[in-house]
Design a protein around this motif. Structure first.
Motif, PDB file in Angstrom:
ATOM      1  N   GLU A 273       0.830  -1.209   0.000  1.00 19.61           N
ATOM      2  CA  GLU A 273       0.000   0.000   0.000  1.00 19.61           C
ATOM      3  C   GLU A 273       0.865   1.260   0.000  1.00 19.61           C
ATOM      4  O   GLU A 273       0.556   2.253  -0.686  1.00 19.61           O
ATOM      5  CB  GLU A 273      -0.911   0.005   1.231  1.00 19.61           C
ATOM      6  CG  GLU A 273      -1.882  -1.176   1.293  1.00 19.61           C
ATOM      7  CD  GLU A 273      -2.482  -1.335   2.671  1.00 19.61           C
ATOM      8  OE1 GLU A 273      -3.289  -0.460   3.061  1.00 19.61           O
ATOM      9  OE2 GLU A 273      -2.115  -2.307   3.369  1.00 19.61           O
ATOM     10  N   ALA A 276       2.403   1.749  -3.453  1.00 18.28           N
ATOM     11  CA  ALA A 276       1.382   2.217  -4.397  1.00 18.28           C
ATOM     12  C   ALA A 276       1.085   3.702  -4.182  1.00 18.28           C
ATOM     13  O   ALA A 276       0.918   4.467  -5.146  1.00 18.28           O
ATOM     14  CB  ALA A 276       0.099   1.394  -4.238  1.00 18.28           C
ATOM     15  N   ARG A 280       1.699   6.792  -6.770  1.00 17.72           N
ATOM     16  CA  ARG A 280       0.589   7.676  -7.103  1.00 17.72           C
ATOM     17  C   ARG A 280       1.009   9.138  -6.930  1.00 17.72           C
ATOM     18  O   ARG A 280       0.720   9.995  -7.779  1.00 17.72           O
ATOM     19  CB  ARG A 280      -0.611   7.390  -6.219  1.00 17.72           C
ATOM     20  CG  ARG A 280      -1.901   8.154  -6.591  1.00 17.72           C
ATOM     21  CD  ARG A 280      -2.973   7.976  -5.560  1.00 17.72           C
ATOM     22  NE  ARG A 280      -2.635   8.645  -4.312  1.00 17.72           N
ATOM     23  CZ  ARG A 280      -2.798   9.954  -4.099  1.00 17.72           C
ATOM     24  NH1 ARG A 280      -3.269  10.727  -5.065  1.00 17.72           N
ATOM     25  NH2 ARG A 280      -2.477  10.483  -2.937  1.00 17.72           N
TER      26      ARG A 280
END
Length: 285
Positions: A273, A276, A280
């Motif tokens: 997470e 990611a 982003r």
């Protein structure tokens, strides 16, 4: 049972006199509890047939059944679309006071207001004199329609009465069991309901969901802190363990909010997470 209420629509104020035809004990169908019972099919078939406009007790069972089903289907469609408007257009959560007949939804692209306009065209108001000598405009679903058309109009008719009710915001559909229910009290205005709406039988489910939602929100916030720490570690070309750096920086944020600190295994568990979120943020930079 005859009740009177007022429904504001367009530029006219209509006075509605509704003959609902049946009662169950002391319950009035126009209360949110009564509407919920109808929507949940907790009424006798004869009563449902009468609500749908089949008044003679000796009417064929097949006709009563068809009319009752048509009435129930039409009423559910109207209520479901009306309930959905506050969820799809609410700023946060579900605000029952924000429900509107003027809004379309994903599953219902035509606003309910269009159906109500058609209903008024089919059932024009007739002037009459009230008990207190006022001139009123009264309308009722016309009997000249076919059985199924009349059943749909009577469903619309009952839905209008729900809109007229000052207690209308108490009616909801449970996110746990999908049953319709009426809350014991009116919700506070401008206070959206978070984490779903649940009936009395599903309150424990609702509590568990609220706890899980809070945990997920907290985890997402901490992942963001860790991602921010990772980006600052890279930009400063720091030496040593990036995991240790992230743990230190996240714990600084946690201490400011008086929460429980994390250890390195938390970073390991949420590595995917965090990575990611880092990617982003790099893409948005």
């Amino acid at each position: 049972m005859i009740t009177r209420s007022r429904f504001y629509f367009g530029l006219e104020r209509w006075t509605v006199r509704v003959l609902v035809g049946v009662s169950q004990g002391e319950r009035e169908w126009l209360l949110p509890e009564g509407i919920a019972d109808i929507l949940n099919s907790r009424v006798r078939k004869d009563s449902l047939g009468q609500l749908a406009g089949i008044v003679p007790s000796n009417a064929p069972k097949e006709i009563k059944a068809q009319a009752g089903l048509e009435f129930l289907t039409a009423l559910r469609q109207l209520v479901d679309q009306w309930l959905a408007t506050s969820r799809e257009y609410g700023r946060e959560g579900d605000d029952p006071w924000e429900r509107s007949v003027w809004l379309a939804t994903v599953n219902h692209p035509t606003p309910i207001a269009d159906a109500l306009q058609e209903f008024f065209r089919r059932n024009p108001p007739v002037p009459t004199i009230s008990d207190d000598s006022r001139i009123e405009k009264v309308f009722e679903p016309l009997s000249r329609l076919s059985v199924l058309d009349r059943a749909r109009d009577r469903a619309t008719y009952l839905f209008i009465e729900l809109l007229n009710s000052p207690a209308r915001a108490r009616l909801s559909c449970c996110d746990g069991c999908s049953k319709y229910f009426a809350s014991d009290r009116l919700p506070k205005r401008a206070t959206p309901i978070q984490h779903g709406r649940f009936c009395a039988n599903c309150k424990n489910t609702g509590g568990a969901r609220r706890v899980e939602d809070r945990r997920s929100q907290r985890t997402a916030e901490m992942v963001g802190w860790a991602a921010d720490a990772r980006l600052r570690w890279e930009s400063a070309a720091r030496q040593g363990s990036v995991e240790k750096w992230m743990v230190e920086q996240v714990n600084i944020q946690i201490r400011r909010r008086r929460g429980n600190h994390i250890a390195k295994n938390w970073v390991t568990k949420h590595r995917g997470e965090i990575e990611a979120e880092v990617e982003r943020r790099k893409g948005n930079a």
